[in-house]
Enzyme design. Structure first.
Site, mmCIF file in Angstrom:
data_model
loop_
_atom_site.group_PDB
_atom_site.id
_atom_site.type_symbol
_atom_site.label_atom_id
_atom_site.label_comp_id
_atom_site.label_asym_id
_atom_site.label_seq_id
_atom_site.Cartn_x
_atom_site.Cartn_y
_atom_site.Cartn_z
ATOM 1 N N SER B 240 -110.296 26.036 28.006
ATOM 2 C CA SER B 240 -111.739 26.274 27.988
ATOM 3 C C SER B 240 -112.445 25.110 28.641
ATOM 4 C CB SER B 240 -112.252 26.461 26.568
ATOM 5 O OG SER B 240 -112.264 25.242 25.892
ATOM 6 N N HIS B 254 -119.163 27.807 32.308
ATOM 7 C CA HIS B 254 -118.261 27.831 31.165
ATOM 8 C C HIS B 254 -117.175 28.860 31.441
ATOM 9 C CE1 HIS B 254 -117.163 30.238 27.482
ATOM 10 N NE2 HIS B 254 -116.663 29.063 27.169
ATOM 11 N N ASN B 256 -113.181 30.311 29.630
ATOM 12 C CA ASN B 256 -112.239 30.235 28.524
ATOM 13 C C ASN B 256 -111.241 31.375 28.677
ATOM 14 O OD1 ASN B 256 -111.688 31.584 25.653
ATOM 15 N ND2 ASN B 256 -111.896 29.394 25.343
ATOM 16 N N ARG B 258 -107.486 32.769 26.962
ATOM 17 C CA ARG B 258 -106.683 32.517 25.760
ATOM 18 C C ARG B 258 -105.693 33.648 25.472
ATOM 19 N NH1 ARG B 258 -111.988 33.717 25.062
ATOM 20 N NH2 ARG B 258 -112.358 35.651 23.949
ATOM 21 N N GLY B 407 -108.641 20.327 10.016
ATOM 22 C CA GLY B 407 -107.620 19.927 10.977
ATOM 23 C C GLY B 407 -108.020 20.167 12.425
ATOM 24 N N SER B 408 -109.190 20.788 12.636
ATOM 25 C CA SER B 408 -109.657 20.988 14.009
ATOM 26 C C SER B 408 -109.968 19.643 14.655
ATOM 27 C CB SER B 408 -110.959 21.798 14.012
ATOM 28 O OG SER B 408 -110.746 23.099 13.571
#
Lengths: 449, 449
Positions: B240, B254, B256, B258, B407-408
Site C-alpha cells: 500500500s 494512493h 493498495n 492485497r 500488535g499493529s
C-alpha cells in the site's frame, strides 16, 4: 510573602479578566496583565463566584464565597451514557467504571438563589448571542432545569469568550445555527488570532424524539426506557470548547458541560449531567499542571471529596490514545451520567465546574504570553496537534456520534480540530529532552496534587 | 503528430523512469524528464509489461505487450471482505455492492510464465529490502500463490519507490519490522523531500491464527468458516502507498493491492484478492484525470470489460467523506473479495493493476514538477489534506482495523497521513474559483473517460 486574589464575578457574567482589571484597578496597584500573570499567587481568583469583589488575601486562606456548609446526599454515578445530538457540545461517553459512593460530608453548597438571581432578560444581555430558546419561554420556565442549564452554558460561553478576546485582542465570529429536527446552537470561533491559532466555544440546545434503541444506546446503564409509541421526547444541551494557542508554551484546553433529559411514556423524566475540563500542554510546566488540577479539585471538593480523584482518573482513562499508548494531555476531570443525589445538587456541581474554566486556564495563558520559542518547539507542538486530531477523530465519542448523525452541524463538531497539524513518520524525541519528558508524562499519567 | 512510447520492464523490476531513460537515451532523443513530461502522448508507457524494450510508435496503436487473447471465465465478485492484519498494507472493506457478472470475452491474458520467470533470488536483488519471507522458503514454494503475490508486492514497492526517488532526488528510508504473532513488513518512507512532502510505500506479509468470529468479520459474504478447534490459520499480504507531494498542482495518489488466504478445518483454502488505485488532486486537471482513469481502464479491460466501470463506481462509493458530502478525490478503481474465475486469472488482473501504478502517476508528477503556486493554493492543499486525514481516520476500514488490532505497527498504518494539514472553520471556496470547481467535482463524481 505571596498573596492571593479572591475575586468574584457578578451575575452579568463579564469575563474574569475584565472584572479583575476593574476590581484590581480600584485597588490602584496594577493592570490585568501583571495581575493574572502572577497566577501562581492567585489560586482563588475564580470566575465562578457570585456577586462579589476582587481583593487580596493571605496565602492559605480558603475560598470563602460559598454559603454555609451542609450535608448532601450523593448516590451513585454510573459507567456511561452517550449523546452528542446535533453538535459535539452535547456529548458523553462510556468510560472506565468509577466506583459508586455513599452519602458523604460536603464542604459547602453554593446557594441556588445566590448564583441565579437577576432578571433573565437582563442576564441574556451579556451573552455572545441571544439564547437558543426564546427569552419569553425561558422566563416562563425559569425554574426548570433546562432553563437554568441553558442560562449557565450561555454564561459560560460568554465568560470564556470575553476572557479570550481580552487576552488576544481579536474577536470571536458568532454563528447561530438551527437544527431542522429541533433546537440549534451558537458557535463562537476565533481563528488565526494574535494568541490563538483556533479557539472555539460552542453552545447547543437540541430537542426532538428518540427511538427506544437510540435512547438505550445513549444511556447504557442497562435501563430500558419506555417511550410512547416507541418514541421518547428528549432535550439535550451543552457548552464545549477547545482552544489551540499559537505559542507552544501555552497549552491547549478543552471543556464540555452538558445536560440531558428524556421523557418516558408514563411522564417520568430521566435526566443526567456530564462534563469535564482537561489540559493538553506541549511542554510540561509543573506549576501550570498543579494550578490547573488544584483549581478543579477545589471546585470538586465543594461537592464531594471523591469527585476529584474519581473524575481525574476517569479523565485519564477517557482521553487516552490507545494506539499510541499515550494520554492526549495531562487530564483534569471527566464525568458522565451523573444524576444523584438530586438535580439541584448535581447542577450546583456542574456550575462550579463550568465556573472554573476561566480561572483554570487564563492565568496559564497570561503567564506564557511572551514566552519565546524555537522552530523545533513549534514542530513538536504540531506533532502533538496531530495526536490531538487522532484522538478526536478516532476515539472521541461525541465527535464520532456527531459525524454519524444526519443533520449534525459538522463545522461545530470539527471546530475542535487545530488549524494546523503534523504527522512525522517515526517521530520519537531524543532521550533527555523536554519533548521526551512530556511524552513520558503522557505515557504514565501522574498525580498533580 | 503525437507519438506514443511503448516501453517495457524486464524482470529485475527497475523503475519505469530509469528504464525509460535508458531505453530512450538509446534512441538518442531526450532525457527522462522531457520524456515523461509529455505523458499525454505517452499513453502506453507501462511498467507492467515484461522483458521488452522502450520504443516510439504512432498514436492509436494498441498496447502490444500481452500474449494472445483468450477466453476466460469470470464468476462473481462479492460485496465485501475485511482484513487489515498488522498493517494498513493488508486491508479490505465492505463497500457498495457491485453486480455480479458472467463469463465474458477478454481482450488478452498475460502469460504467467512471461511475467514471473527468472530466478527468485535474482529478482529479490532489486527489492528495497529482502522479502519478508525467507528467500529459501520462497524458492521452495515458488508456485504457491502466496509466493507469487509476495514477489509481486515486493516488485511493486521497489518499482514505485525507485521511480519516486528518481524524480525527487531523495532516498527512501527502509524499515523492516516483524510481527510477534507472525510475519512482518517493510516500510519505505521519504519525508520532506524536494518534491514529496511525505511518500510511504508499505509491504506486509502476516500470518497466524484467527478465531472463527474474526474470520467471519473479515469475509462478510455470510459464509461460515469452520476452524480446527475454533482456529483458522490465515496468511495476508499486501502493498500500500500514499504519496503527498509538496506542490499543490501535483496530486496525492494512493494504491493498495492485497491477498488473503484462510485454511478451514477440512484443509480447504479460502482465498481472495482486493485492491485499487485512486487519485486526489488539489486542483482539477482534466488531462491528468483522463490519463489516470484511462490507464486504469486499459489495465482492467485486459481482464474484463465490466471491471473498470464497476470498480470505478466502487471506488467513488468507498472513498466518500460522508459527513462532508464529498469524495476524497477523483477516484480510480477499488475492488475486494475477488476470487473468481480462478486464482491465476485474478492474480493476473491484480498484477496488471499493480503494474499500472507508475504509469498512472509518474507522468502526472513530471508534468507539474515546475508548476508555480501561490500561498493561497498551498492553503487550499492543506485544507484538502485535512479532509484526507478525516477520511483516513474516520472511515478507512484498514486504518480503523489496524489501530484497533493489538500488535499493529502504528507508524506503518499512519504513514498515510500527510506531513501537514489544516482545518479552517467554515471554509468554503468563493464561487467561480478553481477551488470551487474542485469541490464541485468532489461533490458530484464524474465519468472521466
Amino acid at each position: 510573602m505571596t498573596s492571593l486574589a479572591l475575586c468574584t464575578i457578578n451575575s452579568s457574567t463579564r469575563s474574569i479578566a475584565r472584572l479583575c482589571r476593574v476590581s484590581h484597578s480600584a485597588h490602584g496597584t496594577a493592570d490585568v496583565h501583571s495581575f493574572v500573570a502572577r497566577y501562581s499567587t492567585l489560586r482563588n481568583c475564580s470566575a465562578s463566584l457570585p456577586r462579589g469583589k476582587c481583593s487580596f488575601i493571605k496565602t492559605g486562606t480558603r475560598q470563602m464565597c460559598q454559603s454555609s456548609p451542609r450535608r448532601i446526599s450523593l448516590g451513585r454515578y454510573g459507567k456511561g451514557v452517550f449523546l452528542a445530538a446535533g453538535a459535539a457540545a452535547v456529548t458523553g461517553v462510556l468510560a472506565a467504571g468509577v466506583s459508586h459512593f455513599q452519602r458523604a460530608e460536603m464542604a459547602t453548597k453554593i446557594s441556588r438563589v445566590e448564583e441565579e438571581d437577576g432578571d433573565i432578560r437582563e442576564r441574556c444581555k451579556s451573552f455572545m448571542s441571544p439564547p437558543v430558546t426564546d427569552i419569553k419561554l425561558l422566563e416562563q420556565r425559569k425554574d426548570e432545569m433546562s432553563t437554568r442549564m441553558e442560562m449557565l452554558i450561555m454564561e459560560t460561553q460568554s465568560a470564556f469568550c470575553r476572557a479570550l478576546e481580552q487576552v488576544d485582542g481579536g474577536s470571536f465570529r458568532v454563528d447561530r445555527w438551527s437544527r431542522k429536527e429541533g433546537g440549534g446552537g451558537i458557535s463562537c470561533v476565533m481563528q488565526d488570532g494574535k494568541i490563538f491559532e483556533k479557539a472555539g466555544v460552542n453552545v447547543s440546545v437540541v430537542y426532538g424524539n428518540l427511538t427506544e434503541e437510540a435512547a438505550r444506546q445513549m444511556r447504557s446503564r442497562g435501563k430500558i426506557l419506555k417511550g410512547k409509541d416507541g418514541k421518547l421526547p428528549f432535550r439535550a444541551m451543552g457548552v464545549s470548547s477547545v482552544i489551540h494557542p499559537k505559542n507552544p508554551h501555552i497549552p491547549t484546553v478543552h471543556f464540555n458541560y452538558r445536560y440531558f433529559e428524556i421523557e418516558e411514556a408514563d411522564g417520568t423524566k430521566q435526566w443526567w449531567f456530564g462534563g469535564g475540563t482537561d489540559l493538553t500542554p506541549v511542554y510540561i510546566d509543573l506549576e501550570d499542571a498543579t494550578h490547573f488540577h488544584k483549581t478543579l479539585k477545589e471546585a470538586c471538593d465543594k461537592h464531594h471529596p471523591k469527585y476529584y480523584p474519581d473524575f481525574k482518573k476517569w479523565c485519564d482513562n477517557y482521553f487516552y490514545i490507545r494506539h499510541r499508548g499515550e494520554t492526549r494531555g495531562i487530564g483534569g476531570i471527566f464525568f458522565d451520567d451523573l444524576d444523584s443525589p438530586d438535580q439541584d445538587e448535581v447542577f450546583n456541581f456542574v456550575r462550579s465546574c463550568a465556573k472554573t474554566v476561566v480561572p483554570c486556564y487564563l492565568p496559564i495563558v497570561y503567564k506564557h504570553l511572551n514566552d519565546s520559542f524555537t522552530p523545533e518547539e513549534k514542530d513538536w507542538q504540531q506533532v502533538r496537534r496531530g495526536r490531538y486530531v487522532e484522538f478526536n477523530l478516532v476515539y472521541d465519542r461525541g465527535v464520532k456520534f456527531g459525524l454519524a448523525t444526519p443533520g449534525s452541524r459538522i463545522e461545530s463538531i470539527l471546530m475542535s480540530l487545530p488549524l494546523t497539524a503534523r504527522w512525522e513518520y517515526m517521530h520519537e524525541p531524543t532521550k533527555g529532552t523536554k519533548e521526551a519528558e512530556m511524552l513520558e508524562i503522557l505515557r504514565n499519567p501522574k498525580q498533580w496534587i
